[in-house]
Design a protein around this motif. Structure first.
Motif, PDB file in Angstrom:
ATOM      1  N   ALA A 179      -2.258  16.575 -29.586  1.00 26.37           N
ATOM      2  CA  ALA A 179      -2.873  17.694 -28.895  1.00 26.37           C
ATOM      3  C   ALA A 179      -2.637  17.612 -27.391  1.00 26.37           C
ATOM      4  O   ALA A 179      -2.362  18.622 -26.734  1.00 26.37           O
ATOM      5  CB  ALA A 179      -4.368  17.726 -29.201  1.00 26.37           C
ATOM      6  N   ALA A 180      -2.708  16.405 -26.834  1.00 25.59           N
ATOM      7  CA  ALA A 180      -2.482  16.247 -25.400  1.00 25.59           C
ATOM      8  C   ALA A 180      -1.043  16.562 -25.031  1.00 25.59           C
ATOM      9  O   ALA A 180      -0.768  17.209 -24.006  1.00 25.59           O
ATOM     10  CB  ALA A 180      -2.848  14.831 -24.969  1.00 25.59           C
ATOM     11  N   ARG A 181      -0.101  16.124 -25.864  1.00 21.31           N
ATOM     12  CA  ARG A 181       1.308  16.410 -25.573  1.00 21.31           C
ATOM     13  C   ARG A 181       1.603  17.912 -25.653  1.00 21.31           C
ATOM     14  O   ARG A 181       2.305  18.463 -24.792  1.00 21.31           O
ATOM     15  CB  ARG A 181       2.190  15.643 -26.548  1.00 21.31           C
ATOM     16  N   SER A 182       1.085  18.574 -26.687  1.00 15.97           N
ATOM     17  CA  SER A 182       1.316  20.014 -26.807  1.00 15.97           C
ATOM     18  C   SER A 182       0.673  20.780 -25.653  1.00 15.97           C
ATOM     19  O   SER A 182       1.234  21.760 -25.138  1.00 15.97           O
ATOM     20  CB  SER A 182       0.794  20.514 -28.149  1.00 15.97           C
ATOM     21  N   ARG A 183      -0.486  20.344 -25.212  1.00 10.94           N
ATOM     22  CA  ARG A 183      -1.157  21.007 -24.103  1.00 10.94           C
ATOM     23  C   ARG A 183      -0.368  20.849 -22.813  1.00 10.94           C
ATOM     24  O   ARG A 183      -0.213  21.808 -22.039  1.00 10.94           O
ATOM     25  CB  ARG A 183      -2.574  20.440 -23.961  1.00 10.94           C
ATOM     26  N   ASN A 184       0.171  19.662 -22.583  1.00 14.94           N
ATOM     27  CA  ASN A 184       0.989  19.457 -21.383  1.00 14.94           C
ATOM     28  C   ASN A 184       2.261  20.303 -21.437  1.00 14.94           C
ATOM     29  O   ASN A 184       2.721  20.845 -20.413  1.00 14.94           O
ATOM     30  CB  ASN A 184       1.340  17.981 -21.236  1.00 14.94           C
ATOM     31  N   MET A 185       2.876  20.431 -22.619  1.00 13.65           N
ATOM     32  CA  MET A 185       4.092  21.225 -22.754  1.00 13.65           C
ATOM     33  C   MET A 185       3.812  22.697 -22.474  1.00 13.65           C
ATOM     34  O   MET A 185       4.603  23.382 -21.800  1.00 13.65           O
ATOM     35  CB  MET A 185       4.659  21.044 -24.161  1.00 13.65           C
ATOM     36  N   MET A 186       2.703  23.218 -22.983  1.00 14.98           N
ATOM     37  CA  MET A 186       2.366  24.630 -22.747  1.00 14.98           C
ATOM     38  C   MET A 186       2.108  24.887 -21.264  1.00 14.98           C
ATOM     39  O   MET A 186       2.484  25.920 -20.717  1.00 14.98           O
ATOM     40  CB  MET A 186       1.141  25.008 -23.573  1.00 14.98           C
ATOM     41  N   GLU A 187       1.459  23.942 -20.606  1.00 12.27           N
ATOM     42  CA  GLU A 187       1.210  24.118 -19.178  1.00 12.27           C
ATOM     43  C   GLU A 187       2.490  24.119 -18.383  1.00 12.27           C
ATOM     44  O   GLU A 187       2.654  24.879 -17.423  1.00 12.27           O
ATOM     45  CB  GLU A 187       0.280  23.008 -18.681  1.00 12.27           C
ATOM     46  N   MET A 188       3.465  23.281 -18.785  1.00 14.50           N
ATOM     47  CA  MET A 188       4.740  23.245 -18.075  1.00 14.50           C
ATOM     48  C   MET A 188       5.530  24.534 -18.279  1.00 14.50           C
ATOM     49  O   MET A 188       6.218  25.016 -17.374  1.00 14.50           O
ATOM     50  CB  MET A 188       5.565  22.051 -18.548  1.00 14.50           C
ATOM     51  N   LEU A 189       5.460  25.128 -19.497  1.00 14.79           N
ATOM     52  CA  LEU A 189       6.189  26.368 -19.768  1.00 14.79           C
ATOM     53  C   LEU A 189       5.555  27.565 -19.095  1.00 14.79           C
ATOM     54  O   LEU A 189       6.258  28.477 -18.626  1.00 14.79           O
ATOM     55  CB  LEU A 189       6.277  26.591 -21.288  1.00 14.79           C
ATOM     56  N   ASN A 190       4.250  27.639 -19.063  1.00 18.04           N
ATOM     57  CA  ASN A 190       3.544  28.783 -18.497  1.00 18.04           C
ATOM     58  C   ASN A 190       3.397  28.717 -16.990  1.00 18.04           C
ATOM     59  O   ASN A 190       3.006  29.684 -16.360  1.00 18.04           O
ATOM     60  CB  ASN A 190       2.162  28.931 -19.135  1.00 18.04           C
ATOM     61  N   GLU A 191       3.677  27.579 -16.440  1.00 21.79           N
ATOM     62  CA  GLU A 191       3.459  27.418 -15.000  1.00 21.79           C
ATOM     63  C   GLU A 191       4.597  28.092 -14.236  1.00 21.79           C
ATOM     64  O   GLU A 191       5.776  27.793 -14.451  1.00 21.79           O
ATOM     65  CB  GLU A 191       3.408  25.935 -14.632  1.00 21.79           C
ATOM     66  N   ALA A 192       4.263  29.027 -13.375  1.00 25.58           N
ATOM     67  CA  ALA A 192       5.255  29.746 -12.563  1.00 25.58           C
ATOM     68  C   ALA A 192       5.639  28.899 -11.360  1.00 25.58           C
ATOM     69  O   ALA A 192       4.840  28.121 -10.864  1.00 25.58           O
ATOM     70  CB  ALA A 192       4.676  31.078 -12.100  1.00 25.58           C
ATOM     71  N   PRO A 193       6.884  29.067 -10.917  1.00 26.20           N
ATOM     72  CA  PRO A 193       7.292  28.282  -9.747  1.00 26.20           C
ATOM     73  C   PRO A 193       6.479  28.688  -8.517  1.00 26.20           C
ATOM     74  O   PRO A 193       6.364  29.876  -8.189  1.00 26.20           O
ATOM     75  CB  PRO A 193       8.774  28.640  -9.587  1.00 26.20           C
ATOM     76  N   LYS A 194       5.939  27.732  -7.872  1.00 24.01           N
ATOM     77  CA  LYS A 194       5.089  27.991  -6.720  1.00 24.01           C
ATOM     78  C   LYS A 194       5.943  28.212  -5.488  1.00 24.01           C
ATOM     79  O   LYS A 194       6.952  27.551  -5.276  1.00 24.01           O
ATOM     80  CB  LYS A 194       4.135  26.814  -6.491  1.00 24.01           C
ATOM     81  N   GLU A 195       5.516  29.198  -4.712  1.00 19.92           N
ATOM     82  CA  GLU A 195       6.214  29.489  -3.458  1.00 19.92           C
ATOM     83  C   GLU A 195       5.807  28.461  -2.406  1.00 19.92           C
ATOM     84  O   GLU A 195       4.625  28.152  -2.252  1.00 19.92           O
ATOM     85  CB  GLU A 195       5.839  30.891  -2.992  1.00 19.92           C
ATOM     86  N   PRO A 196       6.772  27.903  -1.711  1.00 17.21           N
ATOM     87  CA  PRO A 196       6.413  26.919  -0.678  1.00 17.21           C
ATOM     88  C   PRO A 196       5.481  27.520   0.350  1.00 17.21           C
ATOM     89  O   PRO A 196       5.572  28.705   0.683  1.00 17.21           O
ATOM     90  CB  PRO A 196       7.762  26.543  -0.070  1.00 17.21           C
TER      91      PRO A 196
END
Length: 245
Positions: A179-196
């Motif tokens: 569950a922890a691995r899947s949650r981390n993967m979803m956060e990485m996919l849904n996370e938009a690139p942040k503007e500096p």
């Protein structure tokens, strides 16, 4: 008067003495080694016997059943009219009053440990004395070296037979890991690139530095598009005055 005559007269007044010396005697005395005074016999106990030997106290023997009670005898004699010591002695010959031993007065003495165990010692036991022989002989250091050597040998044997230990996870632990691995993967996919981060007053500022010769580089169109969207054409850049920037 000559000195010889003075010596022959045996007169203490006429005897002449020398300076710093006593007058010569006019009496006929014993020889020089003679000891004057009375010779006392030596004591049976000298200083060594008195100081080196302890005389223990000998208690007075207790009164037995044959002892007479003199207080009661004197009272009985007074009641009988005895007035003199001679009459009292005669009265005691005919009257015999035995002494009755009195019972213990007060509480009975308590029994203490030393009365039961003669070798019993009171107080708090102190620590044992330091074994100087072991300290000087380096016994403790040798014992410590032996213990350390045994520990190193045991460690080497453990390394020879060492094998990886597999940790067996429970079903609940496996589920939590998945569950922890899947949650981390979803956060990485849904996370938009942040503007500096950039201050608001610098967000609309375009690049102003143009180096000569960059227009001929193959990567110049990409650099111009990223740095200055409304960039000048290559011909305008070549004809621009570099000192104005």
């Amino acid at each position: 008067m000559s000195d010889g005559y003075r010596n022959r007269t045996n007169n203490a007044v006429l005897m002449k003495d020398d300076v710093g010396k006593a007058k010569p005697t006019v009496y006929s005395l014993p020889h020089e080694g003679h000891a004057y005074g009375r010779s006392e016999p030596a004591d049976v106990e000298g200083a060594r016997e008195v100081t080196m030997h302890w005389a223990a106290h000998v208690p007075r023997p207790k009164m037995g059943p044959e002892t007479q009670d003199f207080r009661k005898l004197n009272r009985a004699a007074a009641k009988s009219g005895v007035r003199h010591a001679k009459d009292l002695a005669e009265f005691r010959k005919g009257v015999d009053i035995k002494l009755i031993p009195s019972g213990p007065s007060g509480c009975l003495p308590k029994v203490i440990p030393s009365d039961v165990i003669p070798s019993f010692a009171y107080g708090q036991k102190s620590r044992p004395s330091t074994p100087i022989a072991h300290v000087v002989g380096n016994t403790y250091a040798m014992e410590y070296e032996e213990v350390m050597e045994k520990g190193y040998r045991a460690l080497e044997q453990d390394k020879l037979v060492y094998s990886k230990t597999k940790i067996k996870l429970t079903k609940a632990a496996k589920d939590r890991i998945v569950a922890a691995r899947s949650r981390n993967m979803m956060e990485m996919l849904n996370e938009a690139p942040k503007e500096p981060f950039k201050l608001s007053k610098f967000k609309k500022v375009t690049a102003r530095i143009v180096l000569p010769g960059l227009s001929k580089a193959s990567s110049m169109p990409n650099i111009r598009a990223y740095a200055q969207p409304e960039a000048m054409s290559a011909a305008e850049m070549d004809t621009a005055d570099y000192d104005d920037y």
